[in-house]
Design a protein around this motif. Structure first.
Motif, mmCIF file in Angstrom:
data_model
loop_
_atom_site.group_PDB
_atom_site.id
_atom_site.type_symbol
_atom_site.label_atom_id
_atom_site.label_comp_id
_atom_site.label_asym_id
_atom_site.label_seq_id
_atom_site.Cartn_x
_atom_site.Cartn_y
_atom_site.Cartn_z
ATOM 1 N N ASN A 161 0.817 -1.220 0.000
ATOM 2 C CA ASN A 161 0.000 0.000 0.000
ATOM 3 C C ASN A 161 0.848 1.266 0.000
ATOM 4 O O ASN A 161 0.375 2.342 0.334
ATOM 5 N N GLN A 205 2.810 3.682 3.914
ATOM 6 C CA GLN A 205 1.411 3.531 3.524
ATOM 7 C C GLN A 205 0.546 4.674 4.049
ATOM 8 O O GLN A 205 -0.468 5.019 3.440
ATOM 9 N N ARG A 230 -3.874 10.379 -0.456
ATOM 10 C CA ARG A 230 -5.138 9.738 -0.882
ATOM 11 C C ARG A 230 -4.985 8.824 -2.103
ATOM 12 O O ARG A 230 -5.823 8.827 -3.011
ATOM 13 N N GLY A 231 -3.920 8.045 -2.133
ATOM 14 C CA GLY A 231 -3.766 7.040 -3.181
ATOM 15 C C GLY A 231 -3.178 7.527 -4.481
ATOM 16 O O GLY A 231 -3.016 6.734 -5.423
ATOM 17 N N ARG A 232 -2.803 8.792 -4.575
ATOM 18 C CA ARG A 232 -2.178 9.318 -5.802
ATOM 19 C C ARG A 232 -0.665 9.219 -5.659
ATOM 20 O O ARG A 232 -0.081 9.793 -4.755
ATOM 21 N N ASP A 233 -0.025 8.468 -6.555
ATOM 22 C CA ASP A 233 1.415 8.253 -6.420
ATOM 23 C C ASP A 233 2.219 9.347 -7.128
ATOM 24 O O ASP A 233 1.671 10.172 -7.861
ATOM 25 N N GLN A 284 -1.583 6.473 1.259
ATOM 26 C CA GLN A 284 -3.027 6.262 1.252
ATOM 27 C C GLN A 284 -3.833 7.311 2.011
ATOM 28 O O GLN A 284 -5.014 7.495 1.734
#
Length: 283
Positions: free
Chosen positions: A19, A79, A87-90, A83
């Motif tokens: 994650n 993580q 918010r999940g944007r790499d 995350q």
């Protein structure tokens, strides 16, 4: 079910690479003098980091001279940044945010490390007043980990750490004072009476380290075979290549997985419940 601080350390303060976005493989500076084959600049992806953020040589890191990778522990900061903060944007999807993400990771790692120590201090502390103060600091530190990136980057981490260190030190003194009664003072066992910090390559097999203050001590390549380190404070101690074969660290305090990952040990080494025995240790 009651959620305990042991649960927190097990679930929230553990590495979860699936994650994460390979942040430790990019954000960190690699030094050839600290367990890497060559130097790598901070902010530059490791050559072994793949497009899906997995490592192409994960199963053979030590054979390829990447001991630094097996030793590193982000305490779950990777993580959290990936995350929660972003918010999940790499950093590949949003390259304009890459530098902020890498800096946020370095700060988050410090906060999560403090949470690891504070959680242990809460469990160990018997003074109810100090215990409550520790609980409040845990809540405060957790709230800092949930800040938006700009606020996170503006944190004075050093000031917060100083306050945390005061609580950790008082807990250490309490735990170690209780261990004094278990010290062996016979002539065959030397005791550490002064606050020495350099034990590089030292043979400590006949030194009584039960309840010893080893905060920040240099124990690189020290011989600690079969030594009882019960209630010894190991916060920040450098255990690189220290021989812990047969040593008893079951009740050592403020020990981290990263420290153990850099040391040598065997199947007879006794470790705290929260620490995992490295699979590359001798049998």
């Amino acid at each position: 079910m009651i959620y305990t601080y042991e649960d927190k350390r097990n679930k929230e303060l553990r590495v979860d690479c699936k994650n994460c976005f390979g942040l430790c493989c990019v954000a960190l500076y690699f030094s050839a003098s600290e367990g890497f084959p060559t130097n790598k600049d901070a902010g530059k992806p490791c050559i072994n980091l793949q497009s899906d953020f997995t490592c192409s040589v994960h199963k053979s890191l030590r054979k390829k001279g990447l001991k630094g990778c097996t030793a590193y522990d982000c305490f779950g900061a990777g993580q959290k940044v990936a995350q929660v903060t972003f918010r999940g944007r790499d950093w590949r999807q949003a390259p304009e945010s890459a530098d902020e993400m890498f800096q946020a990771f370095l700060i988050m790692r410090q906060l999560h490390e403090m949470l690891w120590y504070l959680s242990e201090a809460f469990i160990l502390q018997t003074d109810q007043g100090i215990k409550e103060e520790i609980r409040l600091f845990i809540e405060d530190t957790e709230s800092l980990t949930l800040l938006e990136v700009n606020s996170l980057l503006a944190l004075d981490v050093a000031e917060h750490r100083n306050k945390v260190n005061s609580l950790l030190k008082s807990t250490s003194e309490l735990v170690r004072s209780k261990a004094e009664g278990g010290r062996n003072h016979n002539s065959r066992s030397r005791n550490i009476n002064s606050r020495k910090s350099d034990y590089f390559g030292a043979d400590l097999r006949k030194t009584n380290l039960r309840g010893a203050d080893l905060r920040g001590a240099c124990l690189i390549a020290a011989n600690l075979r079969a030594v009882d380190l019960s209630f010894a404070d190991l916060i920040g101690a450098d255990l690189r290549d220290a021989d812990l074969s047969g040593a008893n660290l079951t009740n050592s305090i403020f020990l981290t997985q990263a420290q153990i990952n850099t040391a040598k040990g065997d199947s007879q080494t006794k470790l705290p419940m929260m620490i995992v025995r490295p699979d590359y240790w001798s049998k």
